[in-house]
Design an enzyme around this catalytic site. Structure first.
Site, PDB file in Angstrom:
ATOM      1  N   SER A   3       0.857  -1.181   0.000  1.00  0.00           N
ATOM      2  CA  SER A   3       0.000   0.000   0.000  1.00  0.00           C
ATOM      3  C   SER A   3       0.898   1.238   0.000  1.00  0.00           C
ATOM      4  O   SER A   3       2.000   1.214   0.565  1.00  0.00           O
ATOM      5  CB  SER A   3      -0.882  -0.027   1.247  1.00  0.00           C
ATOM      6  OG  SER A   3      -1.705   1.106   1.298  1.00  0.00           O
ATOM      7  N   ASP A  23       4.509   3.443  -2.850  1.00  0.00           N
ATOM      8  CA  ASP A  23       4.928   4.527  -3.751  1.00  0.00           C
ATOM      9  C   ASP A  23       6.431   4.441  -4.005  1.00  0.00           C
ATOM     10  O   ASP A  23       6.897   4.644  -5.129  1.00  0.00           O
ATOM     11  CB  ASP A  23       4.594   5.902  -3.156  1.00  0.00           C
ATOM     12  CG  ASP A  23       3.106   6.142  -3.001  1.00  0.00           C
ATOM     13  OD1 ASP A  23       2.330   5.615  -3.815  1.00  0.00           O
ATOM     14  OD2 ASP A  23       2.723   6.861  -2.065  1.00  0.00           O
TER      15      ASP A  23
END
Length: 152
Positions: free
Chosen positions: A65, A71
């Site tokens: 996540s 990211d």
């Protein structure tokens, strides 16, 4: 910095990322472009990727996540030349705890000169481009030359 080139393949490796308030918009975009996207390799941050796979059945390589490091995982793949395009529906109206990671991801996409869509209009432009499903040469930093110069 000196530049070199790399070729984006006709079968793109596409990263899909969306903040919580933008996930539905990304899901709608993916669903409406399922035939085109099914021809490519999809990567996504954890929650987004699982939602996309559940809604469309398209296989998605899921990272962690976003707030848990996803990211940064996508950013690392971009730096390694393993992502060819980023579709990131980020929320401009709400701050997220991992804002520095978001900025780093967008910076890496810019450094490595990959196509980036931050909203539906831009994503539509990219997917409808004749270059979407063809090979394309892009300019990228010549990291080896950069490293060699720094080691002298």
């Amino acid at each position: 910095m000196e530049m070199t080139t790399r070729t984006l393949p006709s079968r793109k490796r596409i990263a899909l990322v969306a903040h919580d308030h933008r996930k539905q918009a990304l899901l709608e975009w993916v669903s409406s472009n399922k035939p085109q996207l099914s021809e490519h390799q999809l990567y996504a941050t954890g929650t987004t990727g699982n939602l996309i796979h559940s809604a469309t059945g398209i296989p998605v390589h899921c990272m962690l996540s976003g707030p848990m490091g996803g990211d940064q995982q996508v950013g690392a793949l971009i730096a390694e030349g393993k992502i060819d395009m980023l579709v990131f529906f980020w929320d401009p109206l709400n701050a997220v705890p991992h804002d520095p990671d978001v900025k780093a991801l967008l910076r890496l996409a810019t450094v490595w000169n990959i196509p980036v869509a931050n909203n539906r209009a831009t994503a539509d432009f990219l997917i409808s481009s004749p270059m979407f499903a063809t090979e394309m040469r892009i300019a990228i930093p010549d990291y080896q030359r950069y490293l060699n110069e720094r080691l002298i």
